[in-house]
Design an enzyme around this catalytic site. Structure first.
Site, short mmCIF file in Angstrom:
data_model
loop_
_atom_site.label_atom_id
_atom_site.label_comp_id
_atom_site.label_asym_id
_atom_site.label_seq_id
_atom_site.Cartn_x
_atom_site.Cartn_y
_atom_site.Cartn_z
N ASP A 142 45.69 34.33 39.06
CA ASP A 142 43.99 34.67 38.76
C ASP A 142 43.24 33.66 39.68
O ASP A 142 43.13 32.52 38.93
CB ASP A 142 43.71 34.61 37.62
CG ASP A 142 42.65 35.69 36.66
OD1 ASP A 142 42.22 36.02 38.01
OD2 ASP A 142 42.24 36.32 35.78
N ASP A 143 42.27 34.24 40.73
CA ASP A 143 41.74 33.24 40.87
C ASP A 143 42.45 31.82 41.40
O ASP A 143 41.60 30.60 41.87
CB ASP A 143 40.60 32.67 40.43
CG ASP A 143 39.30 33.84 39.60
OD1 ASP A 143 39.73 34.90 40.19
OD2 ASP A 143 38.72 33.35 38.87
N CYS A 171 39.67 40.41 39.75
CA CYS A 171 40.57 41.01 39.71
C CYS A 171 41.28 42.41 39.49
O CYS A 171 41.99 42.98 39.32
CB CYS A 171 40.89 40.48 38.63
SG CYS A 171 38.80 39.75 37.54
N ARG A 211 43.94 44.45 41.06
CA ARG A 211 45.81 44.86 40.03
C ARG A 211 45.44 46.13 40.43
O ARG A 211 46.93 46.56 40.32
CB ARG A 211 45.77 44.40 38.63
CG ARG A 211 45.12 42.51 38.60
CD ARG A 211 44.68 41.65 37.12
NE ARG A 211 44.39 40.68 37.69
CZ ARG A 211 45.76 39.90 37.89
NH1 ARG A 211 46.49 40.27 37.32
NH2 ARG A 211 45.89 38.51 37.60
N LYS A 217 48.04 39.39 31.26
CA LYS A 217 46.32 39.53 31.98
C LYS A 217 46.84 41.05 32.59
O LYS A 217 47.69 41.08 33.07
CB LYS A 217 45.70 38.95 33.13
CG LYS A 217 44.76 39.45 33.33
CD LYS A 217 43.83 38.25 34.54
CE LYS A 217 42.17 38.97 34.51
NZ LYS A 217 41.86 38.54 35.10
N HIS A 269 43.64 43.68 32.58
CA HIS A 269 42.46 44.02 33.02
C HIS A 269 42.22 45.64 33.71
O HIS A 269 41.56 45.57 34.69
CB HIS A 269 42.15 43.05 33.91
CG HIS A 269 40.47 42.53 33.90
ND1 HIS A 269 39.66 41.48 34.79
CD2 HIS A 269 39.49 42.87 33.25
CE1 HIS A 269 38.53 41.54 34.53
NE2 HIS A 269 38.36 42.62 33.97
N SER A 291 42.19 29.64 22.13
CA SER A 291 41.73 30.86 20.69
C SER A 291 42.15 31.90 21.79
O SER A 291 42.19 33.35 20.12
CB SER A 291 40.08 30.27 20.51
OG SER A 291 39.94 31.13 20.99
N HIS A 328 41.83 30.37 35.79
CA HIS A 328 40.68 31.00 36.50
C HIS A 328 40.60 30.40 35.37
O HIS A 328 40.87 30.06 33.72
CB HIS A 328 40.84 32.80 35.50
CG HIS A 328 39.19 34.26 35.54
ND1 HIS A 328 38.73 33.50 34.79
CD2 HIS A 328 39.51 34.92 36.38
CE1 HIS A 328 37.95 34.24 34.65
NE2 HIS A 328 37.98 35.29 35.71
N ASP A 340 45.27 37.66 42.47
CA ASP A 340 44.75 38.46 42.37
C ASP A 340 43.18 38.19 43.78
O ASP A 340 42.84 39.77 44.37
CB ASP A 340 44.27 38.78 41.56
CG ASP A 340 42.84 37.82 40.35
OD1 ASP A 340 42.97 36.86 41.23
OD2 ASP A 340 42.58 38.05 39.66
N ASN A 341 43.09 37.75 44.19
CA ASN A 341 41.54 37.19 44.38
C ASN A 341 41.22 35.43 45.30
O ASN A 341 41.87 34.70 44.62
CB ASN A 341 40.33 37.35 44.65
CG ASN A 341 40.42 37.28 42.95
OD1 ASN A 341 40.12 38.31 41.84
ND2 ASN A 341 39.71 36.00 42.46
N LYS A 347 35.49 34.41 46.38
CA LYS A 347 36.29 35.06 45.32
C LYS A 347 34.62 35.93 45.41
O LYS A 347 33.46 35.34 44.94
CB LYS A 347 35.86 34.57 43.64
CG LYS A 347 36.22 35.46 43.23
CD LYS A 347 36.47 34.99 41.21
CE LYS A 347 36.19 35.70 40.45
NZ LYS A 347 36.83 35.81 38.88
#
Length: 439
Positions: free
Chosen positions: A12-13, A52, A56, A106, A108, A137, A200, A257-258, A287
């Site tokens: 991711d990113d 993203c 996907r 992920k 999304h 968390s 990300h 993704d990007n 991005k």
């Protein structure tokens, strides 16, 4: 030949220049470098979107984002829909052929139960449904200023679960390795989607990884640490495949993704500075940009029993090619089963991979938030281009010859008005057509 297993490992990113095998001088990725050495490393591989959710959607449906019904970054509020239930994912298309399917990490592509991974063909899901979470968390914080309350986002299928204090990258790896080990007891092939959220934001990494890169400035240090945790995960996945004796029969595709994020929220210090922790290498843009830096991605494909290793391939490929390619390698006819009647925009790359044929793509198109782009051979046209979400470029029409100027630094629009006119007409006609397909 037996049906191969399939694994997609998606970051991711991640920028084009953020891996050792793609020239990084700060990030060390020995496991991904090894995977590239045993497989194919692509130099002209693209995402279908510079952000993203649309990327996907294309990866899993084989369609352009707008045609798949996901053209924007999806929200996180519980109950929000996403990828339409009428769309057939790779997971759903492989199931009639006997494949077991799992996604860890992920999603999304929808928060509602009707648009969840389980509803889209994945037998097992562990991860988060929205766009980004705190790595420890697992709480989604973003958007509070626009009235979105923080919410916890960690799920075992449709059951909310808590793993407070566990690093998300390690949880994704742990679940993926467990799935592979359980495959020892199964005769059926599998499709595993390992969907990492690193690198990300928020920029989180365990101390052991930060210590590896203590010599770097913080922005590069934390980026390298997050990518190193992914690389270790890839190593664990490869080790597990070899332990159960299915590494040679498994097709592994790795990409992102990007391109890298330049968003100031990466800094974690309250400043509004542009973030340069990730790198697109020589390419322009980040991005959200349709310049190469936002959409050209590192991509590795490995299949020891089917593909000669150690290759570097310059032919053009794109995320929406994965569905038809994997189905072709599995011996699944997309004209039958769940995909019967569907029109895929991607093309099978089987002949390109196995027979050395050229890319099947004559033109590729992109659109995002007012930007349009088309690539035809070495020509690349960008209309209303941006460098990221906010920064505009002076020229609303930008033409490049990527064979001579891969970084898109020189604008040739005034020198080749006939090419600009033709490509502009083509990309606008394509955009009108895909927008109409959503009706």
């Amino acid at each position: 030949m037996k049906q191969p297993n399939f694994i997609v490992i998606y970051c991711d990113d991640l920028g084009y220049g953020d891996l050792g095998c793609y020239g990084s001088d700060t990030v060390t990725t020995p496991n991904l470098d090894s995977l590239a050495g045993e497989g194919i490393r692509f130099t002209n591989w693209y995402s279908n979107s510079p952000v993203c959710s649309p990327s996907r959607a294309s990866l899993l449906t084989g369609k352009y984002p707008a045609r798949a019904g996901v053209g924007e970054i999806l929200g996180a509020k519980r109950g929000l829909d996403g990828l339409p239930s009428t769309e057939v994912t790779l997971a759903k298309a492989l199931k009639p052929a006997g494949y077991r399917t799992a996604l860890y990490g992920k999603w999304h592509l929808g928060v509602s139960e009707e648009t969840s991974p389980n509803a889209h063909g994945f037998d097992e899901f562990f991860g988060f449904k929205a766009g980004c979470i705190d790595f420890y968390s697992h709480i989604f914080y973003w958007g509070q200023g626009h009235g979105v309350n923080p919410l916890h986002d960690l799920w075992e299928n449709e059951t909310e679960v808590w793993e407070n204090g566990r690093y998300m990258t390690e949880l994704i790896t742990e679940r993926s390795v467990d799935f592979i080990k359980r495959s020892r007891e199964q005769e059926d092939p599998f499709f595993l989607f390992v969907s990492y959220n690193a690198p990300h934001y928020p920029m989180h990494a365990p101390k052991e990884y930060m210590d590896r890169f203590a010599h770097l400035p913080w922005d590069r240090q934390v980026m390298a640490a997050m990518i190193a945790a992914v690389d270790d995960g890839v190593g664990e996945i490869m080790k597990a495949l070899k332990a159960v004796g299915c590494y040679e029969d498994t097709v592994i595709f790795f990409s992102s993704d990007n391109g890298p994020s330049s968003e100031s929220r990466n800094w974690l210090d309250g400043t509004e500075d542009v973030y340069y922790g990730g790198t697109a290498g020589i390419f322009r843009g980040h991005k959200a940009s349709l310049f190469e830096g936002g959409i050209r991605e590192p991509a590795i494909l490995s299949w020891p029993n089917g593909l000669e290793g150690g290759q570097v391939r310059d032919e053009v490929g794109v995320m929406m090619d994965i569905v038809p390619t994997f189905l072709d390698l599995a011996g699944v006819d997309p004209a039958t089963g769940p995909l019967e009647g569907a029109e895929l925009d991607g093309s099978s790359l089987k002949e390109m991979l196995l027979m050395g044929e050229p890319s099947p793509h004559k033109q590729l198109f992109w659109e995002y938030q007012g930007q349009l782009a088309v690539r035809e051979g070495d020509w690349k046209l960008v209309l209303n281009g941006k460098l990221d979400f906010d920064r505009l470029v002076p020229d609303k029409v930008h033409l490049s010859d990527l064979s001579k100027d891969p970084g898109e630094r020189s604008n040739l629009a005034n020198l080749h008005p006939e090419i600009v006119e033709r490509l502009s007409r083509d990309v606008r006609a394509w955009y009108e057509e895909v927008q109409g397909s959503k009706q």
